[in-house]
Design a protein around this motif. Structure first.
Motif, mmCIF file in Angstrom:
data_model
loop_
_atom_site.group_PDB
_atom_site.id
_atom_site.type_symbol
_atom_site.label_atom_id
_atom_site.label_comp_id
_atom_site.label_asym_id
_atom_site.label_seq_id
_atom_site.Cartn_x
_atom_site.Cartn_y
_atom_site.Cartn_z
ATOM 1 N N VAL A 38 0.836 -1.123 0.050
ATOM 2 C CA VAL A 38 0.012 0.028 -0.066
ATOM 3 C C VAL A 38 0.907 1.205 -0.223
ATOM 4 O O VAL A 38 1.721 1.380 0.685
ATOM 5 C CB VAL A 38 -1.102 -0.014 1.184
ATOM 6 C CG1 VAL A 38 -1.569 1.255 1.151
ATOM 7 C CG2 VAL A 38 -1.784 -1.159 1.334
ATOM 8 N N LYS A 46 -2.413 5.341 5.209
ATOM 9 C CA LYS A 46 -1.942 3.929 5.030
ATOM 10 C C LYS A 46 -1.651 3.306 6.674
ATOM 11 O O LYS A 46 -1.968 2.218 6.706
ATOM 12 C CB LYS A 46 -0.261 4.108 4.326
ATOM 13 C CG LYS A 46 -0.545 4.681 3.056
ATOM 14 C CD LYS A 46 0.688 4.708 2.455
ATOM 15 C CE LYS A 46 1.849 5.552 3.289
ATOM 16 N NZ LYS A 46 1.578 7.058 3.017
ATOM 17 N N SER A 47 -1.358 3.964 7.731
ATOM 18 C CA SER A 47 -1.002 3.154 8.682
ATOM 19 C C SER A 47 -2.428 3.229 9.537
ATOM 20 O O SER A 47 -2.258 2.202 10.305
ATOM 21 C CB SER A 47 -0.191 4.438 9.716
ATOM 22 O OG SER A 47 1.172 4.173 9.039
ATOM 23 N N ASP A 166 4.999 -1.915 8.539
ATOM 24 C CA ASP A 166 4.531 -0.826 8.602
ATOM 25 C C ASP A 166 5.920 0.139 8.417
ATOM 26 O O ASP A 166 6.768 0.431 9.375
ATOM 27 C CB ASP A 166 4.010 -0.133 9.766
ATOM 28 C CG ASP A 166 3.190 1.322 9.400
ATOM 29 O OD1 ASP A 166 3.681 2.351 8.381
ATOM 30 O OD2 ASP A 166 2.703 1.775 10.091
ATOM 31 N N VAL A 198 3.009 -1.305 4.096
ATOM 32 C CA VAL A 198 2.839 -0.357 3.834
ATOM 33 C C VAL A 198 4.290 0.639 3.668
ATOM 34 O O VAL A 198 5.157 0.253 4.592
ATOM 35 C CB VAL A 198 2.135 0.590 5.147
ATOM 36 C CG1 VAL A 198 2.329 2.080 5.113
ATOM 37 C CG2 VAL A 198 0.617 0.116 5.172
ATOM 38 N N HIS A 200 6.529 3.945 1.704
ATOM 39 C CA HIS A 200 6.696 5.254 0.957
ATOM 40 C C HIS A 200 7.730 4.763 -0.509
ATOM 41 O O HIS A 200 7.919 5.713 -1.268
ATOM 42 C CB HIS A 200 7.545 6.240 1.592
ATOM 43 C CG HIS A 200 6.298 7.134 2.479
ATOM 44 N ND1 HIS A 200 6.096 6.852 3.662
ATOM 45 C CD2 HIS A 200 5.286 7.956 1.991
ATOM 46 C CE1 HIS A 200 5.027 7.669 4.171
ATOM 47 N NE2 HIS A 200 4.824 8.358 3.353
ATOM 48 N N MET A 215 -3.236 4.937 -2.504
ATOM 49 C CA MET A 215 -4.186 5.499 -1.773
ATOM 50 C C MET A 215 -4.418 6.983 -2.169
ATOM 51 O O MET A 215 -3.417 7.501 -2.582
ATOM 52 C CB MET A 215 -4.216 5.427 -0.194
ATOM 53 C CG MET A 215 -4.212 4.017 0.120
ATOM 54 S SD MET A 215 -4.248 3.768 2.094
ATOM 55 C CE MET A 215 -5.797 4.739 2.459
#
Length: 260
Positions: A38, A46-47, A166, A198, A200, A215
């Motif tokens: 994600v 996201k979290s 995460d 999750v 970046h 998202m």
């Protein structure tokens, strides 16, 4: 394949916030054994999505189901790893790995009766991630990359059916980060659990995932789902291929649009 994780029209607002919800009418389905990443702009939820699936928070509308059961309490069949390994400095690495078993039932009861078998499982996991012989070391004796490897082992010590990640590699240098991509790839292929990552880091998502969900900005919902049809097992050299970079650029474009 039947869905293992189902998020259906979920809306959640945090108490005390007057701005728009963190996520709104969020829907996502993840198959058993799938590796799903994600991505999205900062603050897009996201979290929040991770916490909803793990049963750490609950929606005001909609429903979250895992393995066909509504999530209404913290999920016992999930393991979690975060950007910060959060290892207890007064416990050796092996003791940190066993910590979840001391807390979560039914493993707590089994640990008392079968501690040696759990210790062997922990040592096998350490060997798998290249930390064989490090069980007697304290966290402060391990590098950041080694601590993150131990954190992955801790998340897997109870053989979870679902692994939640995460930003687990975000704080590491690029070389160590890529090493851990390969560790994660090998663990997933060996254990065949379901993964929600999750991140970046778009190359990380493309290297590891079967499917990548982008998202929107807040309130978060899924804008785009991109299947990653690159062959497996993937080696790091694939990151330099036109097919790989094309997917990364496509995702970057989607995220840029989500910010506007």
């Amino acid at each position: 394949m039947n869905p293992f994780v189902e998020i259906e029209n979920v809306t959640l607002s945090y108490a005390g916030e007057v701005r728009e919800p963190a996520v709104q009418e969020l829907s996502l389905s993840i198959s058993e054994g799938e590796f799903c990443a994600v991505v999205g702009p900062s603050g897009c939820g996201k979290s929040t999505l991770m916490k909803l699936v793990a049963g750490l928070i609950f929606p005001q509308a909609g429903e979250v189901r895992v393995n066909a059961e509504k999530v209404d309490s913290p999920l016992k069949i999930a393991g979690m790893a975060f950007q910060n390994p959060v290892m207890l400095p007064w416990r050796k690495t092996l003791g940190n790995l066993l910590l979840p078993l001391e807390i979560v039932s039914p493993h707590r009861e089994r640990l008392r009766k079968e501690k040696q078998s759990y210790v062997q499982r922990a040592e096998q996991l350490l060997n798998t991630v290249g930390l064989g012989g490090c069980g007697d070391q304290y966290p402060w004796q391990l590098s950041g990359g080694m601590q993150q490897r131990a954190s992955l082992c801790r998340a897997l010590i109870h053989d979870p059916e679902l692994l939640m990640l995460d930003e687990p590699f975000a704080a590491l240098d690029s070389f160590t980060r890529e090493e851990l991509w390969c560790v994660m790839r090998d663990l997933w292929q060996k254990k065949n659990f379901t993964v929600v990552l999750v991140t970046h880091d778009l190359p990380e998502a493309v290297f590891l995932a079967d499917r990548i969900c982008v998202m929107s900005s807040r309130p978060g919902k899924i804008l785009v789902e991109r299947k990653v049809d690159l062959p497996r097992p993937r080696e790091l050299d694939i990151c330099f291929t036109p097919e790989f970079t094309s997917i990364v650029h496509e995702l970057r474009g989607h995220i840029s649009e989500a910010r506007t």
